[in-house]
Scaffold this active site. Sequence first.
Site, short mmCIF file in Angstrom:
data_model
loop_
_atom_site.label_atom_id
_atom_site.label_comp_id
_atom_site.label_asym_id
_atom_site.label_seq_id
_atom_site.Cartn_x
_atom_site.Cartn_y
_atom_site.Cartn_z
N LYS A 84 0.82 -1.22 0.00
CA LYS A 84 0.00 0.00 0.00
C LYS A 84 0.85 1.27 0.00
O LYS A 84 0.48 2.26 -0.64
CB LYS A 84 -1.02 0.01 1.13
CG LYS A 84 -0.50 -0.24 2.53
CD LYS A 84 -1.66 -0.41 3.51
CE LYS A 84 -1.17 -0.67 4.93
NZ LYS A 84 -0.53 -2.00 5.07
N ASN B 244 -1.56 6.78 6.64
CA ASN B 244 -0.75 5.82 7.39
C ASN B 244 0.71 5.87 6.95
O ASN B 244 1.55 5.17 7.49
CB ASN B 244 -1.32 4.41 7.17
CG ASN B 244 -0.68 3.36 8.04
OD1 ASN B 244 -0.59 3.51 9.25
ND2 ASN B 244 -0.22 2.27 7.43
N HIS C 268 -1.23 -9.06 11.73
CA HIS C 268 -1.83 -8.51 12.96
C HIS C 268 -2.76 -9.52 13.63
O HIS C 268 -3.78 -9.15 14.20
CB HIS C 268 -2.58 -7.20 12.67
CG HIS C 268 -1.74 -6.17 11.99
ND1 HIS C 268 -0.62 -5.61 12.58
CD2 HIS C 268 -1.85 -5.59 10.77
CE1 HIS C 268 -0.07 -4.74 11.74
NE2 HIS C 268 -0.79 -4.72 10.64
#
Length: 445
Positions: A116, A139, A185
């Site tokens: 990303k 981010n 995660h």
Amino acid sequence: MSENLYVVVGLGITGVSCVKYLLQQGISVAVTDSRASPPALAEFRKQYPDVPVTTGQLDESLLAKASKIVISPGVSSHESAILKQHDRGVPVVGDIELFAEVVASPVIAITGTNAKSTVTTLVGEMATHANVKVQVGGNLGKPALALLTTPQAELFVLELSSFQLETTYSLKPSVATLLNVTPDHMDRYADLPSYCAAKQRIYLGCHTAVCNRDDAVTDCLNDSIQRKLYFTLKEPNENEFGLLTKQHDLFLAFERTPLISVNELPILGRHYQANALASLALGYAYGLPMSSMLDTLRTFRGLPHRCQLVRERNDVRWYNDSKGTNVGAALAAIEGLGAVIEGKLILIAGGIGKNADFSPLVPAIKQYVKTVLLIGEAAPILEKTIGKNARVYFANNMQEAIRMADQESAPGDSILLSPACASFDMFNHFEHRGTVFTELVQGLT
């Protein structure tokens, strides 16, 4: 509950940007952080002496006074202190939701387990090349609220994490993409479907969805989408960007039209070709001119620590992919480079495993890797998983791993640091790990 007190939870870069923005709007702010001494604390107190800050644990009495809670991405919205207020009807939002409330220009929103940052940067550069006044962040780089200039930019290109998307409700991007999903995660999500659901929130209210035909869970399931485009590493169909072979040359293409030969791209590997195709689809959906986008692809050399060519020495190439902090990223790097180099890969991997399942790496290691050098906490787990599919050795530190990799390599081989793990057992962050690797490799005589 106070008339208008916003409590910011977490004093990292995003939290500080939220405080600054809210004060500019004339809103009363207080901050709480579970860490005893957040890195930014001293500087923050100097800059904002009138903002109350509590540290060491989340301050439940302060949260009980909040009219709105603004949560940083690093803090789970499932923390009991946050859930208690949410159950009382207190809105819990993140910085992207604050941004969404005031943004008046189109937004291209990008998420995915991997790539990303590269795609966000590439689309931003494509827009700049087309003379569009663009702001890039989220981010990556600058927090979204720090991008709100007066007047606003013509276009915002935002990288968004699953954590940010959990607390975003009204962004309504002009174009949105979920690039790929692989397990990551898993220390924060109950299971893979929960992680996917957080990522899928990128499509909420968007006009055009750009999806990855090669990864079914990226497909936008929202019926209200006006338009869908796809990218694929296969031959493209209608409304798809993909790879097309013409006269023994491989091209990035739209539908049946070749656009640019892969030989013109400065970055090797199938994983980067996927990034380039996704970026073309996003830019095309927004309306960027194709010529500007292709010119950008001819000059874009990638981001530091993302499969970055560090050095070529004795016909051996050294690649820094320290950003490969999860299994999917490492797999993309191994497959992407392995398929295009003449020799074999020597892989340096290991670190903090984040409860990951490393078994998806095995087929690619078997096919492309001759030696794996393991460092860090997860080394024994990785060794057990890889088994006899490559030669496996343990190294005590990065310097030893590089020395061993140098000895293992032959002309035509490539040495790849793609750890499939976080870095915090041995380094400050993935950038620190990549910098140490780069400096040691450049110091080889």
